[in-house]
Design a protein around this motif. Sequence first.
Motif, PDB file in Angstrom:
ATOM      1  N   GLU A  99      11.164 -30.434 -49.296  1.00  0.00           N
ATOM      2  CA  GLU A  99      10.329 -30.963 -48.226  1.00  0.00           C
ATOM      3  C   GLU A  99       8.907 -31.195 -48.744  1.00  0.00           C
ATOM      4  N   ILE A 100       8.179 -32.069 -48.059  1.00  0.00           N
ATOM      5  CA  ILE A 100       6.844 -32.439 -48.525  1.00  0.00           C
ATOM      6  C   ILE A 100       5.950 -31.215 -48.671  1.00  0.00           C
ATOM      7  N   HIS A 101       5.927 -30.335 -47.661  1.00  0.00           N
ATOM      8  CA  HIS A 101       5.051 -29.162 -47.733  1.00  0.00           C
ATOM      9  C   HIS A 101       5.527 -28.162 -48.788  1.00  0.00           C
ATOM     10  N   GLU A 102       6.824 -28.181 -49.112  1.00  0.00           N
ATOM     11  CA  GLU A 102       7.358 -27.256 -50.117  1.00  0.00           C
ATOM     12  C   GLU A 102       6.992 -27.674 -51.544  1.00  0.00           C
TER      13      GLU A 102
ATOM     14  N   ILE B  71       7.969 -37.255 -60.627  1.00  0.00           N
ATOM     15  CA  ILE B  71       7.817 -36.040 -59.820  1.00  0.00           C
ATOM     16  C   ILE B  71       8.223 -36.309 -58.374  1.00  0.00           C
ATOM     17  N   VAL B  72       7.877 -37.482 -57.854  1.00  0.00           N
ATOM     18  CA  VAL B  72       8.299 -37.837 -56.498  1.00  0.00           C
ATOM     19  C   VAL B  72       9.821 -37.868 -56.409  1.00  0.00           C
ATOM     20  N   ASN B  73      10.458 -38.524 -57.382  1.00  0.00           N
ATOM     21  CA  ASN B  73      11.923 -38.613 -57.379  1.00  0.00           C
ATOM     22  C   ASN B  73      12.563 -37.246 -57.589  1.00  0.00           C
ATOM     23  N   LEU B  74      11.900 -36.386 -58.376  1.00  0.00           N
ATOM     24  CA  LEU B  74      12.410 -35.027 -58.568  1.00  0.00           C
ATOM     25  C   LEU B  74      12.427 -34.273 -57.241  1.00  0.00           C
ATOM     26  N   SER B  75      11.370 -34.425 -56.460  1.00  0.00           N
ATOM     27  CA  SER B  75      11.310 -33.732 -55.168  1.00  0.00           C
ATOM     28  C   SER B  75      12.386 -34.245 -54.224  1.00  0.00           C
TER      29      SER B  75
ATOM     30  N   ALA C 257       5.491 -22.399 -55.173  1.00  0.00           N
ATOM     31  CA  ALA C 257       5.588 -21.908 -56.550  1.00  0.00           C
ATOM     32  C   ALA C 257       6.779 -22.496 -57.299  1.00  0.00           C
ATOM     33  N   GLU C 258       7.945 -22.561 -56.657  1.00  0.00           N
ATOM     34  CA  GLU C 258       9.151 -23.015 -57.340  1.00  0.00           C
ATOM     35  C   GLU C 258       9.021 -24.448 -57.833  1.00  0.00           C
ATOM     36  N   PHE C 259       8.407 -25.305 -57.027  1.00  0.00           N
ATOM     37  CA  PHE C 259       8.294 -26.705 -57.446  1.00  0.00           C
ATOM     38  C   PHE C 259       7.315 -26.855 -58.600  1.00  0.00           C
ATOM     39  N   TYR C 260       6.258 -26.051 -58.642  1.00  0.00           N
ATOM     40  CA  TYR C 260       5.344 -26.076 -59.786  1.00  0.00           C
ATOM     41  C   TYR C 260       6.120 -25.790 -61.072  1.00  0.00           C
ATOM     42  N   VAL C 261       6.984 -24.788 -61.025  1.00  0.00           N
ATOM     43  CA  VAL C 261       7.768 -24.422 -62.206  1.00  0.00           C
ATOM     44  C   VAL C 261       8.714 -25.557 -62.581  1.00  0.00           C
ATOM     45  N   ARG C 262       9.359 -26.157 -61.578  1.00  0.00           N
ATOM     46  CA  ARG C 262      10.279 -27.264 -61.840  1.00  0.00           C
ATOM     47  C   ARG C 262       9.556 -28.439 -62.490  1.00  0.00           C
ATOM     48  N   VAL C 263       8.334 -28.718 -62.037  1.00  0.00           N
ATOM     49  CA  VAL C 263       7.557 -29.826 -62.613  1.00  0.00           C
ATOM     50  C   VAL C 263       7.210 -29.537 -64.077  1.00  0.00           C
ATOM     51  N   ALA C 264       6.816 -28.303 -64.372  1.00  0.00           N
ATOM     52  CA  ALA C 264       6.510 -27.928 -65.755  1.00  0.00           C
ATOM     53  C   ALA C 264       7.748 -28.087 -66.635  1.00  0.00           C
ATOM     54  N   GLU C 265       8.886 -27.658 -66.152  1.00  0.00           N
ATOM     55  CA  GLU C 265      10.130 -27.791 -66.919  1.00  0.00           C
ATOM     56  C   GLU C 265      10.507 -29.261 -67.088  1.00  0.00           C
TER      57      GLU C 265
ATOM     58  N   GLU D 261       6.954 -42.665 -41.060  1.00  0.00           N
ATOM     59  CA  GLU D 261       7.688 -42.646 -42.337  1.00  0.00           C
ATOM     60  C   GLU D 261       6.767 -43.001 -43.499  1.00  0.00           C
ATOM     61  N   LYS D 262       5.893 -44.000 -43.274  1.00  0.00           N
ATOM     62  CA  LYS D 262       4.958 -44.405 -44.320  1.00  0.00           C
ATOM     63  C   LYS D 262       3.963 -43.289 -44.624  1.00  0.00           C
ATOM     64  N   ARG D 263       3.495 -42.607 -43.589  1.00  0.00           N
ATOM     65  CA  ARG D 263       2.555 -41.502 -43.804  1.00  0.00           C
ATOM     66  C   ARG D 263       3.214 -40.359 -44.567  1.00  0.00           C
ATOM     67  N   GLN D 264       4.493 -40.132 -44.298  1.00  0.00           N
ATOM     68  CA  GLN D 264       5.216 -39.088 -45.032  1.00  0.00           C
ATOM     69  C   GLN D 264       5.360 -39.459 -46.501  1.00  0.00           C
ATOM     70  N   GLN D 265       5.601 -40.740 -46.774  1.00  0.00           N
ATOM     71  CA  GLN D 265       5.715 -41.192 -48.162  1.00  0.00           C
ATOM     72  C   GLN D 265       4.383 -41.052 -48.893  1.00  0.00           C
ATOM     73  N   ILE D 266       3.304 -41.371 -48.193  1.00  0.00           N
ATOM     74  CA  ILE D 266       1.969 -41.210 -48.789  1.00  0.00           C
ATOM     75  C   ILE D 266       1.722 -39.740 -49.115  1.00  0.00           C
ATOM     76  N   CYS D 267       2.079 -38.850 -48.198  1.00  0.00           N
ATOM     77  CA  CYS D 267       1.872 -37.410 -48.413  1.00  0.00           C
ATOM     78  C   CYS D 267       2.740 -36.889 -49.556  1.00  0.00           C
ATOM     79  N   ARG D 268       3.961 -37.401 -49.696  1.00  0.00           N
ATOM     80  CA  ARG D 268       4.828 -36.951 -50.794  1.00  0.00           C
ATOM     81  C   ARG D 268       4.236 -37.342 -52.143  1.00  0.00           C
ATOM     82  N   ILE D 269       3.755 -38.576 -52.243  1.00  0.00           N
ATOM     83  CA  ILE D 269       3.140 -39.031 -53.490  1.00  0.00           C
ATOM     84  C   ILE D 269       1.856 -38.248 -53.759  1.00  0.00           C
ATOM     85  N   ALA D 270       1.072 -37.998 -52.706  1.00  0.00           N
ATOM     86  CA  ALA D 270      -0.168 -37.242 -52.866  1.00  0.00           C
ATOM     87  C   ALA D 270       0.108 -35.828 -53.361  1.00  0.00           C
ATOM     88  N   ASN D 271       1.138 -35.175 -52.834  1.00  0.00           N
ATOM     89  CA  ASN D 271       1.462 -33.816 -53.284  1.00  0.00           C
ATOM     90  C   ASN D 271       1.955 -33.797 -54.719  1.00  0.00           C
ATOM     91  N   ALA D 272       2.660 -34.847 -55.128  1.00  0.00           N
ATOM     92  CA  ALA D 272       3.074 -34.940 -56.533  1.00  0.00           C
ATOM     93  C   ALA D 272       1.850 -34.987 -57.444  1.00  0.00           C
TER      94      ALA D 272
END
Length: 325
Positions: free
Chosen positions: A296-299, A286-290, A303-311, A256-267
């Motif tokens: 999902e972390i890999h998602e 951005i983490v809370n938005l995801s 492309a869609e999440f990049y657009v959501r972050v810009a918005e 679970e901790k490794r998944q949290q690290i990966c989510r923050i890293a992807n943000a």
Amino acid sequence: MKELQVSLNQTQKIRLQTALQKLQDLSSKVDHSIVAVADTISVNHEDGFLKGHGTFELGGEVVATVCGVVERVNKLVYVRALRPRYQAERGDIIVGRVVEIVPERWKVEINFSQDAVLMLSSMNMPDGIQRRRTANDELNMRTIFEENDIICAEVRDTFQQDGTLHLQARSRKYGKLEKGQLLTVSPYLVKRSKQHFHHLEEFGIDLILGSNGYIWIGEHVEARDNQENPSNQQNDTSNGRYVNLAVPEKTYTALEKRQQICRIANAIRVLSSLGFNMTKEIIMEIVNLSITLNVEIHEMLGAEFYVRVAEKEVERRSSLKMGRG
């Protein structure tokens, strides 16, 4: 903004272009202008001004000596170079990688023009006692840091003769970093602030935003007892080696901790690709938005999440502007 390594469909392209145009319109109100070498920079000679980095006075006019963005702080005018390497300042918090051990010092790669130096005398010893460094200390330097270790330190000063950057690690918050990920972003995306160490309590994660563009995300540690707690370590005078008397802790990080690290890293990866600044607050948005969007972390690298972050960034900057208004 970096060239996005994702494939956008037509609708996503339009949405992203619209968001970036809105961001450009919002930032244009701050009087930023992009200049090339030898371009003239408009200044108010009557009020007086100070020439900063990247500027030069020629024939009564101020011209740019580097390509970048013109910044103005009161009367100071300077050019922030595009995609520059790290420009060190005393007191900067940095994250780096040990690349070599030589007599009395470690050489550390920190995204600078040359490797920085951490002297044995500029850090706390494992026994926690303030004392002179001995020959045994020098022989046992690898028991503290070895090649490829990731460490956190502070910029102490620069030697004028050869430009060598000197580090220090004389606080409990500095030292070896383990159980996490090291990310690299453009240094200008990490603004200098009073706080570069962050404990994300809701995740149990430590976030270190290095001024040199190296960012560490790792499992939270209360203190670096293995370096500073004399009750857990002692100096074995028979052979000069440091012996750890503490009970060994678990050497793994929970899934679970490794998944949290990966989510923050992807943000952070998404923000870096879009060229947005890095702060704890923006990263956590951005983490809370995801999480809110059930992404999902890999998602998050899709492309869609990049657009959501810009918005999302458009919304954030618009609200800040309205708040100042």
